[in-house]
Design a protein around this motif. Structure first.
Motif, short mmCIF file in Angstrom:
data_model
loop_
_atom_site.label_atom_id
_atom_site.label_comp_id
_atom_site.label_asym_id
_atom_site.label_seq_id
_atom_site.Cartn_x
_atom_site.Cartn_y
_atom_site.Cartn_z
N HIS A 64 2.46 -32.88 70.09
CA HIS A 64 3.45 -33.20 69.05
C HIS A 64 3.05 -34.47 68.33
CE1 HIS A 64 6.99 -34.07 66.83
NE2 HIS A 64 7.44 -35.01 67.64
N ILE A 65 3.03 -34.41 67.00
CA ILE A 65 2.71 -35.57 66.17
C ILE A 65 4.01 -36.06 65.55
CG2 ILE A 65 1.29 -36.51 64.32
CD1 ILE A 65 -0.35 -35.34 66.56
N ASN A 66 4.48 -37.23 65.97
CA ASN A 66 5.74 -37.75 65.45
C ASN A 66 5.46 -38.82 64.40
OD1 ASN A 66 8.47 -38.10 65.20
ND2 ASN A 66 8.65 -39.54 66.89
N THR A 67 6.35 -38.92 63.40
CA THR A 67 6.13 -39.88 62.33
C THR A 67 7.44 -40.21 61.63
OG1 THR A 67 4.95 -40.27 60.24
CG2 THR A 67 5.67 -38.02 60.68
N PRO A 68 7.56 -41.40 61.08
CA PRO A 68 8.72 -41.69 60.22
C PRO A 68 8.75 -40.71 59.04
CG PRO A 68 7.53 -43.70 60.73
CD PRO A 68 6.67 -42.55 61.23
N GLU B 208 4.28 -40.76 52.61
CA GLU B 208 2.95 -41.26 52.96
C GLU B 208 2.65 -41.09 54.44
OE1 GLU B 208 5.63 -44.99 52.67
OE2 GLU B 208 5.43 -43.01 51.74
N TYR B 209 3.71 -41.06 55.27
CA TYR B 209 3.51 -40.89 56.71
C TYR B 209 3.35 -39.44 57.10
CZ TYR B 209 4.77 -45.81 57.32
OH TYR B 209 4.79 -47.17 57.26
N TYR B 210 4.24 -38.56 56.60
CA TYR B 210 4.13 -37.19 57.09
C TYR B 210 2.92 -36.47 56.51
CZ TYR B 210 6.78 -35.52 52.90
OH TYR B 210 7.22 -35.23 51.63
N GLU B 211 2.39 -36.94 55.37
CA GLU B 211 1.14 -36.35 54.89
C GLU B 211 0.00 -36.71 55.83
OE1 GLU B 211 0.71 -37.57 50.84
OE2 GLU B 211 2.10 -36.04 50.09
N TYR B 212 -0.01 -37.95 56.34
CA TYR B 212 -0.98 -38.32 57.37
C TYR B 212 -0.75 -37.50 58.63
CZ TYR B 212 -2.60 -42.51 54.85
OH TYR B 212 -3.16 -43.36 53.94
N CYS B 213 0.51 -37.33 58.97
CA CYS B 213 0.88 -36.56 60.15
C CYS B 213 0.31 -35.15 60.08
CB CYS B 213 2.40 -36.51 60.27
SG CYS B 213 3.06 -35.46 61.57
N PHE B 214 0.44 -34.52 58.92
CA PHE B 214 -0.09 -33.17 58.74
C PHE B 214 -1.61 -33.15 58.90
CE2 PHE B 214 3.53 -31.40 55.85
CZ PHE B 214 4.40 -31.52 56.92
N PHE C 256 8.61 -32.63 60.71
CA PHE C 256 8.73 -32.01 59.39
C PHE C 256 9.97 -32.56 58.69
CE2 PHE C 256 10.05 -28.81 56.35
CZ PHE C 256 8.84 -28.46 55.75
N PRO C 257 9.81 -33.14 57.48
CA PRO C 257 10.94 -33.79 56.81
C PRO C 257 11.96 -32.80 56.27
CG PRO C 257 9.03 -33.75 55.38
CD PRO C 257 8.57 -33.21 56.70
N VAL C 258 13.21 -33.00 56.58
CA VAL C 258 14.30 -32.22 55.99
C VAL C 258 15.39 -33.20 55.56
CG1 VAL C 258 13.86 -30.17 57.38
CG2 VAL C 258 15.46 -31.90 58.22
N GLY C 259 16.32 -32.73 54.79
CA GLY C 259 17.45 -33.57 54.40
C GLY C 259 17.22 -34.36 53.13
#
Length: 198
Positions: free
Chosen positions: A21-25, A29-35, A53-56
């Protein structure tokens, strides 16, 4: 650099993990790195990965685009997060609504995991409230992942009260620095056994 650190950990592991599991804020800019890190790990180590995965905070078409990107790379599991510091009630509603959008856009194509806090959370009003929020999450998720814990008894008791068939995965707190323990216990209400703390 981040991938190299993860790569080093996986190379040292005597028993390869079943998944990663890759967790990120929850910021672009963070979740693109996460992906990107998720893609690299899955490609090199052939380990199933599920990124945060960002939601909301995204529109439906943005969520659709990100899901398409993950699907094309063979990512089949995701971990919806909201980001920021909302109330537990708002957080639960946002990730549950996010799960509904994901299922609407890609029915039965992604395995969804959500967080659970058997020891409570600083944003939760009470243990009873946390249990209620977790039951709502369990209706949408295929698996639940707990906060970091060092004691099994509270987790077992929480699962018994939860009384659902959703897979529950406890997270063991890794051996880390003293500051890490202080941060984890203060923000997530994780407990440290007295003899261990001493």
């Amino acid at each position: 650099e981040i991938f190299q650190r993860v790569e080093s950990i996986l190379n040292m592991a005597k028993i390869p993990p079943l998944w990663f599991h890759i967790n990120t804020p929850c910021h672009r800019e963070y979740y693109e790195y996460c992906f990107q890190i998720t893609f690299l790990i899955q490609e090199k180590f052939k380990i199933p990965c599920f990124p945060s995965f960002p939601v909301g905070k995204l529109k439906e078409e943005e969520i659709s685009g990100l899901l398409t990107q993950l699907k094309e790379k063979g990512i089949k599991s995701i971990f919806p997060v909201l980001g920021g510091d909302p109330s537990a009630k708002l957080l639960t509603k946002s990730v549950v609504d996010g799960c509904d959008i994901i299922e609407k856009l890609f029915p039965q194509e992604f395995t969804v995991g959500l967080t659970a806090y058997p020891l409570g959370h600083k944003r939760t009003e009470s243990q009873e409230s946390e249990l209620s929020y977790t039951k709502e999450k369990a209706k949408r998720a295929q698996f639940l992942v707990s906060q970091e814990v060092l004691e099994s008894k509270p987790v077992i008791e929480f699962c018994e009260k939860l009384d659902c068939k959703t897979l529950f995965i406890p997270t063991l707190m890794p051996a880390a620095t003293y500051d890490k323990y202080i941060w984890t216990t203060s923000t997530r209400k994780s407990s440290i056994p007295k003899e261990f703390a001493e």
